[in-house]
Design a protein around this motif. Structure first.
Motif: not given
Lengths: 307, 350
Positions: B56-60, B82-85, B90-94, B96-99
């Protein structure tokens, strides 16, 4: 949950204690009980009709709904304003009825969404059996394990401040109960002789599902839909009250109550009391009608109102 | 998922006589088996829920970077953003972030809350005790209140007390907790001036038991009251059913006093489904806690849900959703364990 046996839950059975001397008011299913139940149903239908008509007509008929008038902020209920006015001097009577219209509309649409979703999942699960059934039922368990309002809040955080978000957040969280009801209904129907006959005559799975099972589960699905409406209204108001629901310019009961929060701190209790009264009257009459309907369709078990 | 209750008279009698001596050990083993099975089942459910939150977060369409910067995003340079992202992942696929998130949780790192600007673990440590205090008090109040009122209603069935209680119960079922909360504030805080409006302490005073207690009364009472109608009506209904059972009739026939019959003979039979019901009401308790904490500005985790949702703060939101789900599963597990321990007729195969 432990279900009471049907015959012990009905209170009509002659009881050795106290019942010999005193009639059971409102709980018996004798003539007096029937009259009382009918009276309750008629009241519920009348209240709902009056409220719906008022919600549909008053905001249209009144000259300027939602006019801000800073000369008249937080006026207590009186001749010109039957419900008083809010913090921006808007007439609460018109605004509450407009809000009721929005809240009911959102609730009905989201109920339809979750009923359709629940019926599809439940019918698929019940008709397929096997691993599809197990998978879908685990999904239902997972959805039921998350408190609905919390899951709704997570979904609303997706598309903040849109009507679609609220509809989706209510619709996507409440289908699980409908799915359970529909599934158990389908499971019960699967062993009926006419289904067996159709299967032995060579009918396919989908044909049976479409022609024999779906028509038979419509009443149950419709009943669970009506039972869902009050719950959906509650969720819409709760989300809007938390500032996560409908956009603030759209007068819904939840938004009005959210505004009323400050009003209460300034002593203007009527900003909360009257819209909430309308809300409660609506949800109670809807669930009263649903309870009467359930008593009629499932007459062996007297129902308590459930929201 | 609930433990199955065998209510057939002969079976029950047989089980009771047969398992007299080794009952204790068998029961302990049954309970342990139930706990282990439920814990194993809870893992996929919790995984599914947390993954759903991440999807849901990724689709937001709401970009968390706006929340991080606020209005200052218009002054920030593209390179900074971009650095803060990158810093916020925030710039990686969902997936990967979930893992990453999952392995972080398993190693004890819960991530950082963007809306509270603090580690999630700190937010939980600071807020969870207050929520537990509020919900436990609320639930305890609701349970005691509904046992008393429900018993009175069933005992005086058909009388005006019963009719009043039943009607009030049905009406209260329809009133959202936040309306009750607002009206309670209007009446008890502003009208009568007995209790403080909101918060944990008065402005400027230090945190002490007296202050907290004074501020706890109204939220806990409202939370308890919002849960009470279902419990009251249930107690009443199952007591009415219990009154028709043979052992109650027998007790009456032996001429036992009314009080003894109700309290010692009828009530225990009615309590078993009540325990199961309490376990099943945890989701509603969480819902009530969110609304009550928000209205009373109670500094618990439930009101943090709203803050996190408004800011699309998914690290915090995911943990809180998981926490609530775990509470629900734990509630139904505890209720079933209690049912197994209380009634030897209940089989622990849930």
């Amino acid at each position: 949950m432990v279900e009471l046996e049907p015959d012990s839950a009905t209170v009509a059975r002659p009881r050795p204690w106290r019942s010999a001397t005193r009639a059971r008011a409102g709980s018996g299913r004798g003539a007096a009980g029937a009259v009382r139940a009918r009276l309750r149903l008629v009241t519920a239908v009348t209240v709902l009709c009056v409220l719906t008509l008022a919600a549909l007509s008053v905001p249209v008929l009144s000259a300027a709904p939602g006019t801000v008038d800073y000369q008249a902020i937080r006026l207590p209920p009186g001749p010109g304003h039957p419900f008083g006015t809010d913090t921006s001097g808007r007439d609460l009577f018109v605004r509450s009825l407009a809000g009721l219209r929005v809240s009911l509309l959102v609730a009905v649409v989201s109920t339809v969404v979750s009923t359709v979703l629940g019926t599809v999942v439940g019918a698929l699960s019940g008709a397929s059996g096997g691993w599809v059934d197990r998978l879908l039922m685990r999904l239902v368990d997972a959805v039921n394990a998350v408190p609905h309002l919390l899951l709704g809040i997570v979904i609303v955080a997706l598309y903040q401040g849109t009507v679609l978000a609220v509809v989706l957040s209510i619709g996507l969280t409440h289908w699980a109960t409908v799915a359970r009801v529909v599934r158990s209904e389908v499971l019960g129907l699967r062993n009926r002789p006419y289904v067996d006959a159709a299967v032995s005559a060579g009918a396919g799975r989908w044909w049976v599902l479409r022609n024999h099972l779906l028509p038979a589960i419509v009443p149950q699905a419709a009943l669970s839909a009506v039972l869902l409406v009050p719950h959906a209204v509650f969720h819409e108001t709760a989300l809007s009250f938390l500032g996560l629901g409908l956009p603030p310019h759209l007068a819904s009961i939840g938004n009005i109550l959210s505004d009323g929060r400050e009003g209460v701190l300034l002593g203007a209790w009527w900003i909360v009391a009257f819209p909430a009264g309308l809300l409660v009257a609506t949800t109670l009459s809807v669930s009263g009608i649903a309870a009467a309907w359930r008593d009629r369709t499932i007459p062996t078990r007297r129902s308590e109102l459930t929201l | 998922m609930g433990a199955v209750v065998e209510r057939r008279g002969l079976d029950a009698a047989e089980v009771r006589t047969r398992s007299r001596a080794p009952a204790g050990r068998a029961r302990t083993r049954a309970v342990a088996g139930l706990v282990v099975r439920r814990l194993v089942l809870a893992v996929p459910v919790l995984l599914l829920v947390s993954f759903a939150v991440f999807l849901l977060a990724a689709a937001s369409p709401f970009d968390p970077i706006h929340q991080y910067y606020g209005v200052q995003i218009f002054d920030a340079s593209a390179a900074d953003v971009a650095r803060v992202r990158q810093q916020l992942d925030l710039d990686r696929p969902v997936l990967v972030r979930f893992w990453d998130w999952l392995s972080g949780i398993l190693s004890g790192d819960l991530g950082t809350s963007r809306s509270m600007r603090a580690p999630v673990a700190d937010v939980l440590a600071r807020r969870l005790p207050w929520t537990l205090l509020l919900t436990c008090c609320g639930l305890a109040l609701a349970v005691v209140f509904s046992l008393v009122i429900g018993t009175v209603a069933a005992w005086r069935q058909g009388g005006w007390t019963d009719r009043l209680i039943t009607a009030l119960g049905h009406a209260l079922e329809g009133i959202p907790p936040f309306v009750v909360a607002l009206l309670a504030i209007a009446l008890f805080s502003l009208g009568l001036g007995w209790l403080p409006v909101a918060g944990l302490t008065d402005a400027g005073s230090s945190l002490g038991p007296g202050q907290v207690l004074e501020h706890l009364v109204l939220p806990a009472a409202v939370l308890g009251l919002s849960q009470a109608p279902w419990l009251v009506l249930h107690v009443r209904q199952s007591l009415l059913a219990a009154f028709t059972e043979d052992h109650v009739t027998g007790a009456r026939a032996r001429g036992l006093r009314e009080r003894v019959v109700v309290a010692r003979h009828a009530l225990p039979t009615a309590l078993l489904p009540f325990v199961t019901l309490i376990g099943a009401r945890i989701p509603e308790l969480v819902t009530g806690a969110v609304l009550v904490e928000e209205v009373f500005s109670w500094p618990g985790v439930a009101s943090a849900v709203v803050t996190a949702a408004k800011a699309a703060d998914y690290p915090l939101l995911a943990i809180l959703t998981l926490l609530a789900t775990a509470a629900v599963l734990l509630g139904s597990l505890l209720a079933d364990v209690a049912a197994v321990l209380l009634d030897p007729r209940v089989s622990a195969d849930g």
